[in-house]
Design an enzyme around this catalytic site. Structure first.
Site: not given
Length: 430
Positions: A143, A238, A266
Protein backbone atom coordinates in the site's frame (compact mmCIF):
# COMPACT_ATOMS: atom_id res chain seq x y z
CA UNK A 1 -23.79 3.42 31.15
CA UNK A 2 -22.72 4.33 27.62
CA UNK A 3 -19.03 4.96 27.28
CA UNK A 4 -17.70 8.26 25.97
CA UNK A 5 -16.00 6.55 22.99
CA UNK A 6 -19.29 4.92 22.02
CA UNK A 7 -21.11 8.23 22.30
CA UNK A 8 -18.44 10.00 20.23
CA UNK A 9 -18.64 7.33 17.53
CA UNK A 10 -22.44 7.50 17.39
CA UNK A 11 -22.18 11.23 16.77
CA UNK A 12 -19.25 10.90 14.35
CA UNK A 13 -21.10 8.64 11.89
CA UNK A 14 -23.58 11.47 11.29
CA UNK A 15 -20.88 13.85 10.07
CA UNK A 16 -17.89 11.77 8.92
CA UNK A 17 -18.10 8.83 6.45
CA UNK A 18 -18.05 5.74 8.64
CA UNK A 19 -17.36 7.93 11.65
CA UNK A 20 -13.60 8.08 11.02
CA UNK A 21 -11.13 9.94 8.84
CA UNK A 22 -9.10 6.86 7.90
CA UNK A 23 -10.93 3.55 7.31
CA UNK A 24 -8.97 1.10 9.51
CA UNK A 25 -9.79 3.19 12.57
CA UNK A 26 -13.45 2.19 12.32
CA UNK A 27 -12.76 -1.33 13.73
CA UNK A 28 -14.80 -2.83 10.87
CA UNK A 29 -12.49 -5.80 10.39
CA UNK A 30 -12.45 -6.63 14.12
CA UNK A 31 -15.90 -5.46 15.21
CA UNK A 32 -16.82 -3.27 18.13
CA UNK A 33 -16.54 0.45 18.72
CA UNK A 34 -13.31 2.36 18.08
CA UNK A 35 -11.65 3.99 21.06
CA UNK A 36 -11.43 7.76 20.85
CA UNK A 37 -8.04 8.85 22.13
CA UNK A 38 -7.62 12.10 24.04
CA UNK A 39 -3.94 12.02 24.99
CA UNK A 40 -0.77 9.96 24.85
CA UNK A 41 2.55 9.94 26.64
CA UNK A 42 5.53 7.64 26.27
CA UNK A 43 4.34 4.08 25.57
CA UNK A 44 0.70 4.72 26.51
CA UNK A 45 -2.55 5.98 24.99
CA UNK A 46 -5.47 7.22 27.08
CA UNK A 47 -9.00 7.19 25.67
CA UNK A 48 -11.99 9.42 26.42
CA UNK A 49 -13.02 7.07 29.24
CA UNK A 50 -9.57 7.46 30.85
CA UNK A 51 -8.58 3.87 30.03
CA UNK A 52 -4.84 3.48 29.42
CA UNK A 53 -3.38 1.19 26.77
CA UNK A 54 0.12 0.15 25.81
CA UNK A 55 0.38 1.51 22.29
CA UNK A 56 1.67 -0.79 19.55
CA UNK A 57 0.62 1.46 16.66
CA UNK A 58 2.71 4.54 17.40
CA UNK A 59 0.56 6.66 15.07
CA UNK A 60 1.34 4.01 12.41
CA UNK A 61 5.08 4.36 12.77
CA UNK A 62 6.38 7.85 13.53
CA UNK A 63 6.40 7.68 17.33
CA UNK A 64 9.68 5.81 17.45
CA UNK A 65 10.71 7.77 20.55
CA UNK A 66 7.29 7.43 22.18
CA UNK A 67 4.46 9.90 22.42
CA UNK A 68 4.98 13.53 23.42
CA UNK A 69 8.77 13.21 23.28
CA UNK A 70 10.02 16.29 25.09
CA UNK A 71 12.61 17.60 22.57
CA UNK A 72 9.99 17.43 19.82
CA UNK A 73 7.39 19.13 22.00
CA UNK A 74 9.84 21.89 22.85
CA UNK A 75 10.75 22.41 19.19
CA UNK A 76 7.07 22.77 18.26
CA UNK A 77 6.39 25.24 21.10
CA UNK A 78 9.34 27.36 20.04
CA UNK A 79 8.37 27.33 16.36
CA UNK A 80 4.75 28.27 17.02
CA UNK A 81 5.84 31.61 18.47
CA UNK A 82 6.85 32.70 14.97
CA UNK A 83 3.44 31.80 13.46
CA UNK A 84 2.09 28.59 11.97
CA UNK A 85 2.75 28.93 8.23
CA UNK A 86 4.17 31.46 5.79
CA UNK A 87 3.68 30.13 2.26
CA UNK A 88 7.26 31.26 1.64
CA UNK A 89 10.70 29.64 1.99
CA UNK A 90 12.28 29.21 5.41
CA UNK A 91 15.77 28.28 6.56
CA UNK A 92 14.26 25.30 8.37
CA UNK A 93 13.31 23.69 5.04
CA UNK A 94 16.93 23.91 3.92
CA UNK A 95 18.20 22.48 7.21
CA UNK A 96 15.74 19.59 6.97
CA UNK A 97 16.68 18.87 3.35
CA UNK A 98 20.39 18.84 4.24
CA UNK A 99 19.73 16.50 7.18
CA UNK A 100 17.73 14.03 5.07
CA UNK A 101 20.39 14.05 2.31
CA UNK A 102 23.02 13.42 4.97
CA UNK A 103 21.16 10.50 6.54
CA UNK A 104 19.53 8.64 3.62
CA UNK A 105 22.13 6.93 1.37
CA UNK A 106 20.34 7.41 -1.97
CA UNK A 107 19.04 10.96 -1.52
CA UNK A 108 20.96 13.82 -3.16
CA UNK A 109 18.00 16.21 -3.40
CA UNK A 110 14.62 16.15 -1.67
CA UNK A 111 11.22 17.83 -2.01
CA UNK A 112 9.03 18.20 1.07
CA UNK A 113 5.30 17.44 0.78
CA UNK A 114 2.44 16.96 3.25
CA UNK A 115 1.85 13.20 3.40
CA UNK A 116 3.22 9.83 2.38
CA UNK A 117 0.49 9.55 -0.27
CA UNK A 118 1.51 12.86 -1.79
CA UNK A 119 5.13 11.69 -1.81
CA UNK A 120 4.41 8.42 -3.64
CA UNK A 121 2.07 10.04 -6.17
CA UNK A 122 4.70 12.67 -6.94
CA UNK A 123 7.50 10.12 -7.22
CA UNK A 124 5.53 8.12 -9.79
CA UNK A 125 4.79 11.23 -11.85
CA UNK A 126 8.46 12.18 -11.66
CA UNK A 127 9.56 8.74 -12.84
CA UNK A 128 7.22 9.01 -15.82
CA UNK A 129 8.52 12.47 -16.64
CA UNK A 130 12.12 11.34 -16.38
CA UNK A 131 11.76 8.18 -18.47
CA UNK A 132 9.04 9.22 -20.89
CA UNK A 133 7.27 5.91 -20.17
CA UNK A 134 3.80 5.31 -18.73
CA UNK A 135 3.56 1.97 -16.95
CA UNK A 136 4.52 1.19 -13.36
CA UNK A 137 5.02 -2.03 -11.42
CA UNK A 138 3.70 -2.39 -7.89
CA UNK A 139 3.31 -5.42 -5.66
CA UNK A 140 0.22 -7.24 -4.47
CA UNK A 141 -0.58 -6.28 -0.90
CA UNK A 142 1.72 -3.27 -0.83
CA UNK A 143 0.00 0.00 0.00
CA UNK A 144 1.46 3.33 -1.07
CA UNK A 145 -1.36 5.64 -0.11
CA UNK A 146 -4.68 6.26 -1.81
CA UNK A 147 -3.48 7.38 -5.23
CA UNK A 148 -5.48 5.69 -8.00
CA UNK A 149 -2.70 3.41 -9.22
CA UNK A 150 -1.83 2.31 -5.69
CA UNK A 151 -5.32 0.98 -4.94
CA UNK A 152 -4.90 -1.88 -7.40
CA UNK A 153 -4.13 -5.05 -5.40
CA UNK A 154 -3.62 -2.85 -2.35
CA UNK A 155 -2.95 -3.94 1.19
CA UNK A 156 -3.62 -2.14 4.47
CA UNK A 157 -7.10 -0.73 4.99
CA UNK A 158 -8.36 -1.81 1.57
CA UNK A 159 -7.49 -5.41 2.39
CA UNK A 160 -8.94 -5.13 5.89
CA UNK A 161 -12.26 -4.00 4.46
CA UNK A 162 -12.33 -6.86 1.98
CA UNK A 163 -12.27 -4.51 -1.04
CA UNK A 164 -8.69 -4.58 -2.31
CA UNK A 165 -9.66 -2.55 -5.37
CA UNK A 166 -11.55 0.73 -5.13
CA UNK A 167 -14.30 2.00 -7.43
CA UNK A 168 -13.43 5.21 -9.22
CA UNK A 169 -10.23 3.95 -10.85
CA UNK A 170 -10.23 4.46 -14.62
CA UNK A 171 -9.49 1.72 -17.20
CA UNK A 172 -6.42 3.66 -18.36
CA UNK A 173 -5.01 3.62 -14.82
CA UNK A 174 -5.63 -0.10 -14.61
CA UNK A 175 -3.86 -0.58 -17.94
CA UNK A 176 -0.79 1.35 -16.82
CA UNK A 177 -0.45 -0.43 -13.47
CA UNK A 178 1.22 -3.83 -13.51
CA UNK A 179 1.21 -5.98 -10.38
CA UNK A 180 3.47 -8.78 -9.22
CA UNK A 181 3.57 -11.00 -6.13
CA UNK A 182 5.96 -9.73 -3.47
CA UNK A 183 9.15 -11.82 -3.15
CA UNK A 184 8.74 -13.29 -6.66
CA UNK A 185 11.62 -12.03 -8.81
CA UNK A 186 10.68 -14.15 -11.82
CA UNK A 187 7.25 -12.51 -11.97
CA UNK A 188 8.91 -9.10 -12.31
CA UNK A 189 11.22 -10.45 -15.02
CA UNK A 190 8.19 -11.66 -16.99
CA UNK A 191 6.43 -8.29 -16.67
CA UNK A 192 9.50 -6.43 -17.88
CA UNK A 193 9.88 -8.82 -20.82
CA UNK A 194 6.19 -8.57 -21.77
CA UNK A 195 6.19 -4.76 -21.50
CA UNK A 196 9.73 -4.13 -22.73
CA UNK A 197 10.56 -0.43 -22.88
CA UNK A 198 7.19 0.61 -21.40
CA UNK A 199 7.84 0.60 -17.63
CA UNK A 200 8.74 3.91 -16.00
CA UNK A 201 9.00 2.83 -12.37
CA UNK A 202 8.88 -0.02 -9.91
CA UNK A 203 7.70 0.95 -6.43
CA UNK A 204 8.00 -1.30 -3.39
CA UNK A 205 7.87 -1.32 0.37
CA UNK A 206 11.33 -2.81 1.07
CA UNK A 207 9.82 -4.35 4.20
CA UNK A 208 6.05 -4.55 3.82
CA UNK A 209 3.98 -3.05 6.60
CA UNK A 210 0.60 -3.06 4.92
CA UNK A 211 -0.26 -6.74 4.71
CA UNK A 212 1.29 -7.21 8.09
CA UNK A 213 5.04 -7.19 8.51
CA UNK A 214 6.52 -9.15 5.59
CA UNK A 215 10.27 -9.35 5.00
CA UNK A 216 12.09 -9.57 1.65
CA UNK A 217 13.78 -12.87 0.84
CA UNK A 218 17.56 -13.00 0.70
CA UNK A 219 18.77 -11.30 -2.49
CA UNK A 220 15.29 -10.19 -3.56
CA UNK A 221 15.82 -6.43 -3.27
CA UNK A 222 19.20 -6.63 -5.00
CA UNK A 223 17.58 -8.66 -7.77
CA UNK A 224 15.02 -5.91 -8.29
CA UNK A 225 17.78 -3.28 -8.26
CA UNK A 226 19.65 -5.17 -10.98
CA UNK A 227 16.54 -5.59 -13.15
CA UNK A 228 15.65 -1.90 -12.89
CA UNK A 229 19.18 -0.87 -13.80
CA UNK A 230 19.21 -3.20 -16.80
CA UNK A 231 15.81 -2.08 -18.12
CA UNK A 232 16.11 1.66 -17.36
CA UNK A 233 13.31 1.55 -14.78
CA UNK A 234 13.26 4.03 -11.89
CA UNK A 235 13.54 1.96 -8.69
CA UNK A 236 11.48 3.52 -5.87
CA UNK A 237 11.65 2.54 -2.21
CA UNK A 238 8.54 3.51 -0.29
CA UNK A 239 10.12 4.12 3.12
CA UNK A 240 7.15 5.90 4.67
CA UNK A 241 7.12 3.19 7.37
CA UNK A 242 10.69 1.92 7.31
CA UNK A 243 12.52 5.24 6.88
CA UNK A 244 14.55 6.15 9.99
CA UNK A 245 12.91 3.22 11.78
CA UNK A 246 14.82 0.13 10.64
CA UNK A 247 18.06 2.12 10.63
CA UNK A 248 19.05 5.78 10.62
CA UNK A 249 19.22 5.55 6.82
CA UNK A 250 16.12 3.38 6.57
CA UNK A 251 15.73 -0.04 4.97
CA UNK A 252 18.14 0.92 2.19
CA UNK A 253 20.91 1.30 4.76
CA UNK A 254 19.92 -1.89 6.56
CA UNK A 255 19.90 -3.99 3.37
CA UNK A 256 22.63 -2.13 1.50
CA UNK A 257 20.44 -1.35 -1.53
CA UNK A 258 20.40 2.02 -3.30
CA UNK A 259 17.09 2.97 -4.95
CA UNK A 260 16.76 5.80 -7.47
CA UNK A 261 13.99 7.55 -5.53
CA UNK A 262 12.80 7.25 -1.94
CA UNK A 263 9.48 8.31 -0.47
CA UNK A 264 9.26 9.24 3.19
CA UNK A 265 6.67 10.38 5.70
CA UNK A 266 5.45 10.07 9.26
CA UNK A 267 8.69 10.07 11.24
CA UNK A 268 10.27 13.05 9.45
CA UNK A 269 7.56 15.23 10.96
CA UNK A 270 7.95 13.84 14.46
CA UNK A 271 4.26 12.96 14.26
CA UNK A 272 3.17 16.08 12.36
CA UNK A 273 1.55 15.65 8.90
CA UNK A 274 4.49 15.57 6.47
CA UNK A 275 6.10 13.62 3.67
CA UNK A 276 9.00 13.87 1.25
CA UNK A 277 10.45 12.31 -1.88
CA UNK A 278 14.06 12.44 -2.95
CA UNK A 279 16.81 10.70 -4.82
CA UNK A 280 19.35 11.17 -7.56
CA UNK A 281 20.01 14.79 -8.45
CA UNK A 282 19.62 14.18 -12.18
CA UNK A 283 16.08 12.87 -11.56
CA UNK A 284 15.06 15.40 -8.90
CA UNK A 285 16.10 18.33 -11.10
CA UNK A 286 13.13 17.41 -13.31
CA UNK A 287 10.86 18.79 -10.56
CA UNK A 288 9.47 22.34 -10.98
CA UNK A 289 10.74 24.99 -10.84
CA UNK A 290 14.07 23.38 -11.83
CA UNK A 291 12.36 21.26 -14.47
CA UNK A 292 9.04 20.61 -16.22
CA UNK A 293 7.47 18.05 -13.82
CA UNK A 294 4.97 20.12 -11.86
CA UNK A 295 4.25 19.48 -8.20
CA UNK A 296 3.32 22.04 -5.58
CA UNK A 297 1.88 22.34 -2.09
CA UNK A 298 0.89 25.40 -0.09
CA UNK A 299 1.87 23.86 3.24
CA UNK A 300 4.90 21.90 2.01
CA UNK A 301 7.87 22.56 4.26
CA UNK A 302 5.60 23.86 7.00
CA UNK A 303 7.86 25.39 9.69
CA UNK A 304 6.12 23.62 12.58
CA UNK A 305 6.47 20.21 10.91
CA UNK A 306 10.09 20.94 9.95
CA UNK A 307 10.91 21.89 13.53
CA UNK A 308 9.33 18.73 14.92
CA UNK A 309 11.00 16.52 12.34
CA UNK A 310 14.45 18.00 12.83
CA UNK A 311 14.22 17.52 16.59
CA UNK A 312 13.31 13.87 16.00
CA UNK A 313 15.99 13.15 13.40
CA UNK A 314 18.75 15.00 15.23
CA UNK A 315 18.04 12.97 18.35
CA UNK A 316 18.20 9.73 16.37
CA UNK A 317 21.46 10.81 14.73
CA UNK A 318 22.96 11.72 18.11
CA UNK A 319 21.90 8.41 19.68
CA UNK A 320 22.48 5.60 17.14
CA UNK A 321 22.36 3.07 19.99
CA UNK A 322 18.57 3.48 19.83
CA UNK A 323 18.45 1.07 16.89
CA UNK A 324 20.23 -1.70 18.79
CA UNK A 325 17.74 -1.19 21.62
CA UNK A 326 14.77 -1.39 19.25
CA UNK A 327 16.18 -4.50 17.56
CA UNK A 328 16.64 -6.15 20.94
CA UNK A 329 13.11 -5.32 22.10
CA UNK A 330 11.61 -6.49 18.81
CA UNK A 331 13.50 -9.79 18.92
CA UNK A 332 12.53 -10.29 22.58
CA UNK A 333 8.81 -9.85 21.85
CA UNK A 334 8.94 -11.98 18.69
CA UNK A 335 10.67 -14.83 20.53
CA UNK A 336 8.18 -14.56 23.39
CA UNK A 337 5.25 -14.78 20.98
CA UNK A 338 6.74 -17.78 19.20
CA UNK A 339 7.26 -19.55 22.51
CA UNK A 340 3.70 -18.78 23.58
CA UNK A 341 1.99 -20.03 20.43
CA UNK A 342 4.13 -23.17 20.48
CA UNK A 343 3.18 -23.93 24.11
CA UNK A 344 -0.49 -23.53 23.22
CA UNK A 345 -0.19 -25.69 20.08
CA UNK A 346 -1.42 -22.91 17.79
CA UNK A 347 1.35 -22.96 15.17
CA UNK A 348 0.90 -19.29 14.24
CA UNK A 349 3.54 -17.27 12.40
CA UNK A 350 5.55 -14.35 13.77
CA UNK A 351 7.37 -11.99 11.37
CA UNK A 352 9.73 -9.41 12.85
CA UNK A 353 12.54 -7.08 11.86
CA UNK A 354 13.81 -4.39 14.19
CA UNK A 355 10.89 -2.53 15.74
CA UNK A 356 8.28 -3.89 13.30
CA UNK A 357 6.44 -7.17 13.82
CA UNK A 358 3.24 -9.12 13.18
CA UNK A 359 1.60 -12.18 14.69
CA UNK A 360 -0.18 -13.88 11.78
CA UNK A 361 -3.02 -16.24 12.65
CA UNK A 362 -1.89 -18.83 10.14
CA UNK A 363 0.58 -21.71 10.03
CA UNK A 364 1.77 -20.55 6.61
CA UNK A 365 5.16 -18.87 6.33
CA UNK A 366 3.96 -15.39 5.36
CA UNK A 367 6.05 -14.09 2.47
CA UNK A 368 3.50 -12.39 0.22
CA UNK A 369 -0.11 -11.28 -0.25
CA UNK A 370 -1.38 -14.80 -0.92
CA UNK A 371 0.07 -16.30 2.26
CA UNK A 372 -0.97 -13.29 4.36
CA UNK A 373 -4.59 -13.83 3.30
CA UNK A 374 -4.58 -17.34 4.78
CA UNK A 375 -4.81 -15.76 8.24
CA UNK A 376 -7.82 -16.63 10.39
CA UNK A 377 -9.49 -13.21 10.64
CA UNK A 378 -12.23 -14.19 13.15
CA UNK A 379 -9.52 -15.58 15.47
CA UNK A 380 -7.48 -12.40 15.12
CA UNK A 381 -10.55 -10.29 15.88
CA UNK A 382 -11.15 -12.19 19.13
CA UNK A 383 -7.49 -11.84 20.03
CA UNK A 384 -7.60 -8.11 19.27
CA UNK A 385 -10.43 -7.53 21.74
CA UNK A 386 -8.86 -9.78 24.37
CA UNK A 387 -5.69 -7.69 24.12
CA UNK A 388 -7.66 -4.45 24.25
CA UNK A 389 -9.41 -5.64 27.40
CA UNK A 390 -5.99 -6.37 28.89
CA UNK A 391 -4.72 -2.88 28.13
CA UNK A 392 -2.79 -3.43 24.88
CA UNK A 393 -3.79 -1.43 21.81
CA UNK A 394 -3.04 -3.34 18.61
CA UNK A 395 -3.67 -2.23 15.05
CA UNK A 396 -7.35 -3.12 14.43
CA UNK A 397 -6.42 -5.26 11.43
CA UNK A 398 -4.48 -8.48 10.87
CA UNK A 399 -2.93 -6.78 7.86
CA UNK A 400 -0.99 -4.02 9.59
CA UNK A 401 2.47 -4.17 11.10
CA UNK A 402 2.87 -3.29 14.75
CA UNK A 403 5.47 -0.72 15.78
CA UNK A 404 7.60 -0.48 18.90
CA UNK A 405 9.03 2.65 20.48
CA UNK A 406 12.02 3.24 22.73
CA UNK A 407 9.58 3.70 25.61
CA UNK A 408 8.64 0.01 25.46
CA UNK A 409 11.25 -1.43 27.80
CA UNK A 410 11.60 -5.02 29.02
CA UNK A 411 9.04 -4.45 31.77
CA UNK A 412 6.40 -3.25 29.32
CA UNK A 413 7.42 -5.88 26.76
CA UNK A 414 6.76 -8.56 29.37
CA UNK A 415 3.33 -7.03 30.02
CA UNK A 416 2.60 -7.32 26.30
CA UNK A 417 3.71 -10.95 26.25
CA UNK A 418 1.66 -11.86 29.33
CA UNK A 419 -1.42 -10.20 27.86
CA UNK A 420 -0.86 -12.03 24.58
CA UNK A 421 -0.44 -15.43 26.28
CA UNK A 422 -3.66 -15.00 28.27
CA UNK A 423 -5.50 -13.77 25.18
CA UNK A 424 -4.32 -16.71 23.09
CA UNK A 425 -5.18 -19.09 25.92
CA UNK A 426 -8.74 -17.78 25.96
CA UNK A 427 -9.02 -18.61 22.23
CA UNK A 428 -7.82 -22.15 22.83
CA UNK A 429 -10.33 -22.61 25.67
CA UNK A 430 -13.34 -21.46 23.63
Amino acid sequence: MIKKSEKAFQEAVNYIPGGVNSPVRAFKSVGGTPRFIKRAKGAYLTDEDNTKYIDLIGSWGPMILGHAFEPVENAVRKAIKSSFSFGAPTVKEVEMAKLICDLVPSVEMVRMVNSGTEATMSAIRLARAYTGKNKIIKFEGCYHGHGDAFLISAGSGALSLGVPDSPGITPSTLGDTLTAPYNDLDAVKRLLETHKGEVAALIIEPVVGNMGCVLPKEGYLQGLRDLCTKEGVVFIFDEVMTGFRLALGGAQERFGITPDLTTMGKIIGGGMPVGAYGGKKEIMQMVAPSGPMYQAGTLSGNPIAMSAGMAMLKHLKKHPEIYAQLDETGAFIAEGLRKSVKELGLNYTVNQIGSMYSLFFTSEHVVDFKTAKTADIPAFSKYFHQMLNRGVYLAPSQFESLFLSTKIDKRIANKILRASHYSLTSLVEE
